[in-house]
Design a protein around this motif. Structure first.
Motif, mmCIF file in Angstrom:
data_model
loop_
_atom_site.group_PDB
_atom_site.id
_atom_site.type_symbol
_atom_site.label_atom_id
_atom_site.label_comp_id
_atom_site.label_asym_id
_atom_site.label_seq_id
_atom_site.Cartn_x
_atom_site.Cartn_y
_atom_site.Cartn_z
ATOM 1 N N PRO A 21 -3.467 2.715 -0.475
ATOM 2 C CA PRO A 21 -4.030 1.552 0.213
ATOM 3 C C PRO A 21 -4.931 0.714 -0.685
ATOM 4 N N ASN A 22 -5.566 1.354 -1.659
ATOM 5 C CA ASN A 22 -6.489 0.636 -2.523
ATOM 6 C C ASN A 22 -5.797 -0.154 -3.626
ATOM 7 N N GLY A 32 0.799 -1.227 0.000
ATOM 8 C CA GLY A 32 0.000 0.000 0.000
ATOM 9 C C GLY A 32 0.824 1.266 0.000
ATOM 10 N N ARG A 42 -3.432 -2.416 -2.630
ATOM 11 C CA ARG A 42 -2.866 -3.564 -1.911
ATOM 12 C C ARG A 42 -3.221 -4.891 -2.573
#
Length: 520
Positions: free
Chosen positions: A293-294, A289, A296
């Protein structure tokens, strides 16, 4: 049909990113390259020394055709941009029992040297092993390395057309097991087992198929005059001449997504809009991430783990005293099994093998201080113990002193890069220099390929297919550029006629940084 012009942001100016950027800029796209370091090259790093910039990463080229093709693909001749010097001595090897061996570019000379050192039986075994490596390389170059997305079906079909390959591959053996079967002298098994480390593996864990690495070296080794970064700079300069823009000392902090596809790359103070983002970094950075984070879940965990080996690397200039050195010289540990057992447990080897690149050694021995790079294999983080790596310089020098090799002045700790230092230089890598570990017969199929599940996001570099090493990472850039242009609907890319290129030593904002959309 001509290529539709796209805004392409390449994150990372390693050899994979450079290879792709040059091809994409040549095809007429608006290419912007962002790199957190001060110069192109990625792991082709140099450090200052009293004898000039010293290589602190890859040291030579193999598979020269990959680089000839890169320049030819953009209408250039590599000889007009860098000077490649063939090495007549591929590598010199020393053992503590006093034996030494030079492997040569001339196969007959290698056979003669092995006969003199280890006898005619060993020489015959070497010839048999070399023939196997050549067959494997010829068989798997096209369906694996040259293919942008290799499949088990294609590999199986290749083997079925030539069933003898099953015996050559020895799929039931590790590389170490094959070598024990191939060589009656354990020193030759130790020598060729070391080729596993060239892709970040250990001979007991990687498949026997990786014996083909020897063929890549046997086919020729070239040094780049002035150091490896000269090659990186030449490719970057050509990309600029074709319109690419480089921003150095500019770290990408976020890949922005809008409506499910990439939209921009953000830095600390800039936003670079993008139709396409090519990530030339360790794929593990995405799974952690570090760039959103999106992202990952963009890759499955086995695409980047387990980790390959790291290293402790000294890069310095000094005057050597001791046994004669070639451009490449290897000083072997006394107990091969103990060395790799320590690494497997996450420790620095107590009885290490050391590799030395004497960068200035060619046909003549230089006078005065020379540039050196010394590499000791090490585990990646979190296993690399700071207390152990702090002793790395002392232990390297002590080991070489046992062979009678010393340096004046003595290299100091500030010339050392440890696994922790590599992790800082290459975020998300855990210090692993070769991306995912090559352990296991199916490891090659677990690396990510150029395309990802996120529209507009592509990958290249040593952590992606076809794997680690300068030629492989260069091929990854070719695969990525090909995938991007195919997905943009191109069948015959047109060459840009107007030149708009440039480069920067720092960040140059293209638009104010702003908050990203909800799906970023």
């Amino acid at each position: 049909m001509e290529t539709a012009t796209a805004k392409i942001v390449v994150i990372g100016a390693g050899i994979g990113g450079l290879s792709a950027a040059l091809r994409l800029a040549h095809a007429g796209h608006e290419v912007t390259v962002l790199d957190m370091h001060g110069a192109p090259g990625g792991k082709m790093r140099t450090f200052p020394s009293l004898a000039g910039p010293v290589d602190a990463g890859p040291t030579v080229l193999t598979m020269r055709g990959v680089f000839d093709d890169l320049f030819a693909d953009v209408g250039e001749d590599i000889a007009d941009h860098v000077t490649l010097e063939p090495l007549h001595t591929l590598a010199r090897h020393y053992w503590a029992d006093g034996e030494s061996l030079d492997l040569m570019a001339d196969p007959a000379a290698s056979v003669a040297n092995i006969t003199a050192a280890f006898g005619p039986t060993a020489a015959a075994q070497f010839q048999t092993f070399s023939a196997r490596a050549a067959r494997l390389f010829a068989a798997f170059d096209a369906p694996m390395m040259q293919s942008s997305a290799p499949t088990r079906a294609a590999l199986t079909a290749r083997v079925l057309r030539q069933p003898r390959l099953i015996v050559d591959m020895a799929p039931w053996k590790s590389l170490a097991g094959l070598l024990r079967h191939s060589f009656s002298d354990p020193r030759l098994a130790q020598l060729f087992g070391r080729y596993a480390t060239y892709v970040g593996g250990m001979p007991d864990q990687v498949p026997a198929l990786l014996s083909l690495i020897w063929q890549a070296e046997a086919a020729g080794v070239w040094a780049v005059a002035g150091g490896m970064q000269q090659l990186a700079q030449a490719i970057a300069d050509l990309a600029v001449a074709r319109g690419a823009v480089f921003h150095y000392a500019t770290k990408a902090t976020r890949i922005e997504r809008q409506h499910g596809r990439v939209a921009a790359v953000q830095t600390a103070d800039s936003r670079f809009p993008a139709d396409i983002v090519l990530f030339n970094g360790d794929p593990r950075a995405l799974t952690l991430g570090l760039l959103s984070p999106n992202l990952r879940d963009v890759l499955p965990r086995p695409a980047s783990d387990p980790r390959s080996l790291s290293a402790c690397v000294l890069a310095f200039a000094a005057t050597p005293n001791g046994p004669p050195l070639a451009h490449h010289t290897v000083f072997f540990g006394d107990d091969r099994a103990a060395e790799f057992a320590d690494l497997a447990r996450g420790h620095l080897p107590r009885d290490p093998t050391l590799y030395i690149c004497a960068q200035d050694r060619g046909s003549e021995v230089p006078t005065g201080p020379e540039r050196f790079e010394i590499i000791l294999n090490a585990p990646p983080l979190p296993h690399a113990d700071p207390k152990e790596t702090a002793r790395c310089t002392t232990e390297i020098l002590a080991r070489l002193a046992r062979f009678g090799l010393t340096f004046s002045p003595t290299p100091q700790a500030d010339t050392l890069t440890t696994p922790a230092g590599f992790d800082l230089a290459f975020p998300g890598s855990a210090g692993a220099l070769y991306g995912r570990s090559p352990a296991g017969l199916m490891a090659a199929f677990k690396r990510p390929t150029a395309r990802t599940g996120v529209p507009g996001l592509y990958l290249c570099g040593g952590g992606t297919h076809p794997g680690a090493g300068v030629p492989m990472a260069t091929l990854s850039g070719r695969h990525a550029a090909g995938a991007i242009m195919a997905d943009l609907g191109s069948t015959s890319p047109s060459r840009r006629t107007g030149m708009r290129g440039g480069m920067s030593t720092g960040s140059a904002p293209t638009a104010p940084a702003r908050s990203v959309s909800s799906d970023s």
